[in-house]
Design a protein around this motif. Sequence first.
Motif, PDB file in Angstrom:
ATOM      1  N   ALA A  32      47.041  49.587  32.804  1.00 11.40           N
ATOM      2  CA  ALA A  32      48.416  50.095  32.750  1.00 11.40           C
ATOM      3  C   ALA A  32      48.976  50.363  34.143  1.00 11.40           C
ATOM      4  O   ALA A  32      50.137  50.755  34.279  1.00 11.40           O
ATOM      5  CB  ALA A  32      48.458  51.379  31.918  1.00 11.40           C
ATOM      6  N   ASN A  33      48.195  50.157  35.161  1.00  9.40           N
ATOM      7  CA  ASN A  33      48.627  50.384  36.538  1.00  9.40           C
ATOM      8  C   ASN A  33      49.928  49.617  36.809  1.00  9.40           C
ATOM      9  O   ASN A  33      50.011  48.415  36.566  1.00  9.40           O
ATOM     10  CB  ASN A  33      47.512  49.898  37.477  1.00  9.40           C
ATOM     11  CG  ASN A  33      47.792  50.172  38.934  1.00  9.40           C
ATOM     12  OD1 ASN A  33      48.901  50.496  39.321  1.00  9.40           O
ATOM     13  ND2 ASN A  33      46.761  50.007  39.742  1.00  9.40           N
ATOM     14  N   PRO A  34      50.960  50.297  37.317  1.00  4.79           N
ATOM     15  CA  PRO A  34      52.238  49.614  37.562  1.00  4.79           C
ATOM     16  C   PRO A  34      52.246  48.736  38.817  1.00  4.79           C
ATOM     17  O   PRO A  34      53.279  48.142  39.140  1.00  4.79           O
ATOM     18  CB  PRO A  34      53.230  50.771  37.691  1.00  4.79           C
ATOM     19  CG  PRO A  34      52.417  51.921  38.173  1.00  4.79           C
ATOM     20  CD  PRO A  34      51.060  51.739  37.565  1.00  4.79           C
ATOM     21  N   ALA A  35      51.113  48.602  39.498  1.00  2.00           N
ATOM     22  CA  ALA A  35      51.066  47.729  40.676  1.00  2.00           C
ATOM     23  C   ALA A  35      51.433  46.309  40.252  1.00  2.00           C
ATOM     24  O   ALA A  35      51.168  45.909  39.115  1.00  2.00           O
ATOM     25  CB  ALA A  35      49.665  47.756  41.293  1.00  2.00           C
ATOM     26  N   PRO A  36      52.030  45.555  41.158  1.00  5.30           N
ATOM     27  CA  PRO A  36      52.407  44.180  40.794  1.00  5.30           C
ATOM     28  C   PRO A  36      51.174  43.322  40.493  1.00  5.30           C
ATOM     29  O   PRO A  36      50.096  43.550  41.059  1.00  5.30           O
ATOM     30  CB  PRO A  36      53.143  43.665  42.027  1.00  5.30           C
ATOM     31  CG  PRO A  36      52.870  44.618  43.124  1.00  5.30           C
ATOM     32  CD  PRO A  36      52.398  45.889  42.529  1.00  5.30           C
ATOM     33  N   HIS A  37      51.362  42.358  39.597  1.00 10.09           N
ATOM     34  CA  HIS A  37      50.276  41.431  39.272  1.00 10.09           C
ATOM     35  C   HIS A  37      49.849  40.715  40.545  1.00 10.09           C
ATOM     36  O   HIS A  37      50.684  40.257  41.314  1.00 10.09           O
ATOM     37  CB  HIS A  37      50.736  40.407  38.227  1.00 10.09           C
ATOM     38  CG  HIS A  37      49.636  39.508  37.780  1.00 10.09           C
ATOM     39  ND1 HIS A  37      49.447  38.263  38.296  1.00 10.09           N
ATOM     40  CD2 HIS A  37      48.651  39.704  36.871  1.00 10.09           C
ATOM     41  CE1 HIS A  37      48.396  37.702  37.732  1.00 10.09           C
ATOM     42  NE2 HIS A  37      47.905  38.554  36.853  1.00 10.09           N
ATOM     43  N   GLY A  38      48.534  40.668  40.771  1.00  7.95           N
ATOM     44  CA  GLY A  38      48.018  40.043  41.983  1.00  7.95           C
ATOM     45  C   GLY A  38      47.730  41.033  43.096  1.00  7.95           C
ATOM     46  O   GLY A  38      47.258  40.640  44.157  1.00  7.95           O
ATOM     47  N   ASP A  39      48.011  42.325  42.866  1.00  9.76           N
ATOM     48  CA  ASP A  39      47.730  43.344  43.873  1.00  9.76           C
ATOM     49  C   ASP A  39      46.219  43.395  44.128  1.00  9.76           C
ATOM     50  O   ASP A  39      45.424  43.497  43.191  1.00  9.76           O
ATOM     51  CB  ASP A  39      48.224  44.710  43.385  1.00  9.76           C
ATOM     52  CG  ASP A  39      47.966  45.817  44.388  1.00  9.76           C
ATOM     53  OD1 ASP A  39      48.787  46.001  45.300  1.00  9.76           O
ATOM     54  OD2 ASP A  39      46.909  46.486  44.247  1.00  9.76           O
ATOM     55  N   LYS A  40      45.839  43.314  45.387  1.00  8.92           N
ATOM     56  CA  LYS A  40      44.424  43.243  45.764  1.00  8.92           C
ATOM     57  C   LYS A  40      43.623  44.427  45.246  1.00  8.92           C
ATOM     58  O   LYS A  40      42.589  44.275  44.608  1.00  8.92           O
ATOM     59  CB  LYS A  40      44.299  43.150  47.277  1.00  8.92           C
ATOM     60  CG  LYS A  40      42.863  43.103  47.773  1.00  8.92           C
ATOM     61  CD  LYS A  40      42.804  42.997  49.291  1.00  8.92           C
ATOM     62  CE  LYS A  40      41.398  42.680  49.717  1.00  8.92           C
ATOM     63  NZ  LYS A  40      40.725  43.632  50.472  1.00  8.92           N
ATOM     64  N   GLU A  47      38.179  44.901  38.295  1.00  9.55           N
ATOM     65  CA  GLU A  47      36.960  44.091  38.232  1.00  9.55           C
ATOM     66  C   GLU A  47      35.712  44.960  38.293  1.00  9.55           C
ATOM     67  O   GLU A  47      34.749  44.726  37.561  1.00  9.55           O
ATOM     68  CB  GLU A  47      36.936  43.069  39.356  1.00  9.55           C
ATOM     69  CG  GLU A  47      35.759  42.134  39.246  1.00  9.55           C
ATOM     70  CD  GLU A  47      35.844  40.952  40.185  1.00  9.55           C
ATOM     71  OE1 GLU A  47      34.775  40.396  40.482  1.00  9.55           O
ATOM     72  OE2 GLU A  47      36.948  40.599  40.628  1.00  9.55           O
ATOM     73  N   ARG A  48      35.711  45.977  39.122  1.00  6.70           N
ATOM     74  CA  ARG A  48      34.534  46.860  39.209  1.00  6.70           C
ATOM     75  C   ARG A  48      34.281  47.582  37.889  1.00  6.70           C
ATOM     76  O   ARG A  48      33.140  47.711  37.443  1.00  6.70           O
ATOM     77  CB  ARG A  48      34.706  47.852  40.342  1.00  6.70           C
ATOM     78  CG  ARG A  48      34.532  47.221  41.705  1.00  6.70           C
ATOM     79  CD  ARG A  48      34.515  48.267  42.809  1.00  6.70           C
ATOM     80  NE  ARG A  48      34.467  47.628  44.098  1.00  6.70           N
ATOM     81  CZ  ARG A  48      35.478  47.623  44.982  1.00  6.70           C
ATOM     82  NH1 ARG A  48      36.595  48.264  44.704  1.00  6.70           N
ATOM     83  NH2 ARG A  48      35.350  47.007  46.140  1.00  6.70           N
ATOM     84  N   ILE A  49      35.353  48.060  37.282  1.00  8.14           N
ATOM     85  CA  ILE A  49      35.217  48.751  36.001  1.00  8.14           C
ATOM     86  C   ILE A  49      34.747  47.767  34.924  1.00  8.14           C
ATOM     87  O   ILE A  49      33.848  48.067  34.137  1.00  8.14           O
ATOM     88  CB  ILE A  49      36.534  49.444  35.605  1.00  8.14           C
ATOM     89  CG1 ILE A  49      36.801  50.606  36.565  1.00  8.14           C
ATOM     90  CG2 ILE A  49      36.498  49.915  34.158  1.00  8.14           C
ATOM     91  CD1 ILE A  49      38.185  51.195  36.471  1.00  8.14           C
TER      92      ILE A  49
END
Length: 119
Positions: A32-40, A47-49
């Motif tokens: 649900a993170n509002p960061a843009p898709h592709g944010d590093k 991925e870690r989770i």
Amino acid sequence: MTKISVTFEIDDTKLRGASDTHLATLWHVVQANPAPHGDKHAGEIAERIAREIVRRWLGGVEPELWRHQGRSYYWSNLCRFARYEAGGAPGTPEWDAGTWVPRPAPDTGSCDGGARGDR
């Protein structure tokens, strides 16, 4: 009600110690993170989770053993071209004294086994 902001802090060095419930919550939070898709950074923590979730899931799964073995190819072909005729009843010593006999070749109606390309 007024507008509120909720912030989550995730310490990726403590994922192994997180409860299953907490880990599942973290997965939903990072999705649900509002960061843009592709944010590093958003991608890295997701991925870690995910890797921790998969590690736990596979930790309880028995591996499939002996599915592929070196002799499987030869056994498959032996069964294709021959059949076992037991030497006696199952469970008796005579059972193992049986023989492998050829299977009849399939009748394809042509001398080349039907590999002419007209199929």
